[in-house]
Scaffold this active site. Structure first.
Site, PDB file in Angstrom:
ATOM      1  CE  LYS A 156      -3.889   1.042   6.290  1.00  0.00           C
ATOM      2  NZ  LYS A 156      -4.989   1.877   5.744  1.00  0.00           N
ATOM      3  CG  ASP A 190      -5.438  -0.580   3.077  1.00  0.00           C
ATOM      4  OD1 ASP A 190      -5.554  -1.809   3.187  1.00  0.00           O
ATOM      5  OD2 ASP A 190      -4.451   0.046   3.489  1.00  0.00           O
ATOM      6  NE  ARG A 244      -8.072   6.703   9.508  1.00  0.00           N
ATOM      7  CZ  ARG A 244      -7.347   6.761   8.402  1.00  0.00           C
ATOM      8  NH1 ARG A 244      -6.038   6.613   8.454  1.00  0.00           N
ATOM      9  NH2 ARG A 244      -7.923   6.958   7.239  1.00  0.00           N
ATOM     10  CD  GLU A 272      -5.592   2.835  -0.192  1.00  0.00           C
ATOM     11  OE1 GLU A 272      -4.770   2.201  -0.909  1.00  0.00           O
ATOM     12  OE2 GLU A 272      -5.466   2.954   1.042  1.00  0.00           O
ATOM     13  CB  THR A 330      -7.104  -4.798   1.928  1.00  0.00           C
ATOM     14  OG1 THR A 330      -6.193  -4.324   2.916  1.00  0.00           O
ATOM     15  CG2 THR A 330      -7.048  -3.889   0.712  1.00  0.00           C
ATOM     16  CG  ASP A 369      -1.968   1.088   1.165  1.00  0.00           C
ATOM     17  OD1 ASP A 369      -2.412   1.420   0.055  1.00  0.00           O
ATOM     18  OD2 ASP A 369      -2.368   1.597   2.231  1.00  0.00           O
ATOM     19  CD  GLU A 389      -6.483   4.371   4.797  1.00  0.00           C
ATOM     20  OE1 GLU A 389      -5.794   3.734   3.967  1.00  0.00           O
ATOM     21  OE2 GLU A 389      -6.026   4.852   5.846  1.00  0.00           O
ATOM     22  CD  GLN A 422      -2.194   4.170  11.025  1.00  0.00           C
ATOM     23  OE1 GLN A 422      -3.232   3.751  10.524  1.00  0.00           O
ATOM     24  NE2 GLN A 422      -1.380   4.968  10.370  1.00  0.00           N
ATOM     25  CD  GLU A 446      -8.077  12.879   3.854  1.00  0.00           C
ATOM     26  OE1 GLU A 446      -7.583  13.729   3.089  1.00  0.00           O
ATOM     27  OE2 GLU A 446      -8.314  11.703   3.511  1.00  0.00           O
TER      28      GLU A 446
END
Length: 381
Positions: A201, A181, A185, A148, A205, A70, A146, A188, A315
């Site tokens: 992570k 993915d 949070r 992607e 996925t 990734d 996420e 992490q 975000e």
């Protein structure tokens, strides 16, 4: 052609690019309304044997994925995250504009669209401001998507110790998929120093089952949102004379548990890439790493400059300070709840009127420690 009658696309992906293009051209002539090969049009029996209603098909992973990597290649996304955690003046780390930052993921937990995702458990920091106060083992509270895209490596593997050159990259990119993915949070937050994400992570996925070949995307090639790479100019091995991305319109929608419809929470575009797929592939091999057929490389979260184009809830809610929504039941989100279904779609719109779709990449969040239903049986050999 070799590999076309097998349960996965691995053997087909291992063929030279000329073979992929020959098969694609033959299928186009068979399936096109005015194609040169009328065999399907003229034979009801052949159509019965070859064409299967999509509603009757259980989709599987398109390949047995050997390795998964990734990246972190959208400048807009990297800047947003950097501003949140380090401030505007130090948003990008010193290496970011010099190379495609990436990390090695877990191929075993790459799952096909429709596979439920169990909320992970991990070590959560007891005091958000003071890591020295230790952790608790608990379900993730800040579960995120996420947005992607990923691509499958194709062609014969390069020899270990022999890096790929930029002029070889096009022949080694088989095709693209949508990718979610999933990210824990809060897990992490405590674990990522000094080696980056690990358990946060590696639990899931999701990818779409349909692989859109790179050749099909050529009519949609476009400038990246960066336009160029001038400050700084990349080192010679990373300079791409065809520096560009693809105009793929992307969206993410969330359906709450029991909801009757999905609510789109963000729309982005694959053009929002600073480091592109060829650069990611070439940099991955620069140390001599052998890149094998059906290896999967993901783009990293794809965010645009506008808040409506952010590619993650981190975000969109700006680290928990904003509400995202409303969803169909009137509720809002900062992070994902149990029962939420996240669905991603990608579409290319050609000026002549035709549409190229990537299908759907979807997954429903199950409560921590839930035993998910078994996957569909593997396809026959």
């Amino acid at each position: 052609p070799r590999g076309c009658a097998e349960a996965t696309l691995n053997a087909f992906m291992a063929q030279p690019r000329a073979q992929w293009l020959a098969v694609r051209a033959a299928l186009t002539q068979l399936l096109a309304r005015d194609g040169a090969d009328p065999a399907l049009r003229e034979s009801a029996e052949l159509r019965r044997r070859c064409l299967v209603p999509r509603a009757e098909v259980a989709m599987h992973l398109p390949a047995a994925i050997g390795d998964y990597t990734d990246f972190y290649s959208s400048r807009e996304h990297a800047t947003n995250v950097g501003v949140m955690f380090r401030g505007k003046d130090n948003a990008l780390q010193p290496n970011w504009l010099h190379l495609p930052v990436g990390y090695h993921g877990r191929a075993s937990s790459v799952v096909v669209s429709g596979t439920p995702v169990v909320r992970p458990k991990g070590q959560l920091q007891l005091d958000k401001a003071d890591a020295s106060k230790g952790t608790e083992h608990a379900p993730c509270r800040l579960l995120d998507f996420e947005l992607e895209m990923g691509f499958f490596v194709g062609g014969p593997a390069n020899r270990l110790g022999a890096p790929l050159e930029m002029d070889e990259a096009e022949d080694r990119i088989f095709g693209f998929v949508l990718c979610n993915d999933w990210s824990a949070r809060d897990v992490q937050k405590f674990e990522y120093v000094p080696l980056g994400p690990f358990g946060a992570k590696n639990f899931a996925t999701s990818i779409s089952p349909w692989v859109v070949m790179a050749e099909a995307l050529l009519p949609f090639r476009c400038a990246t949102s960066a336009g160029s790479q001038a400050e700084p100019v990349p080192l010679p091995y990373l300079r791409d004379p065809n520096y560009s991305s693809y105009d793929v319109q992307l969206e993410v929608a969330i359906t709450p548990a029991g909801g009757d419809r999905a609510a789109v929470v963000t729309t982005s575009n694959y053009r929002h890439m600073y480091w592109t797929a060829p650069q990611q592939l070439v940099h991955h091999s620069v140390t001599g790493c052998d890149m094998r057929p059906a290896d999967l490389l993901a783009s990293g979260t794809i965010s645009g400059a506008d808040a409506s184009a952010y590619g993650s809830l981190l975000e969109l809610c700006w680290q928990g300070t904003r509400e995202v929504g409303p969803l169909c039941d009137g509720s809002t989100r900062k992070f994902l709840r149990d029962g939420d279904t996240v669905s991603m779609r990608g579409t290319c719109l050609h000026s002549s009127g035709y549409t190229l779709g990537f299908g759907e990449c979807a997954g429903q969040v199950l409560a921590a420690a839930t035993l998910p239903p078994p996957p569909p049986p593997p396809p026959p050999p």
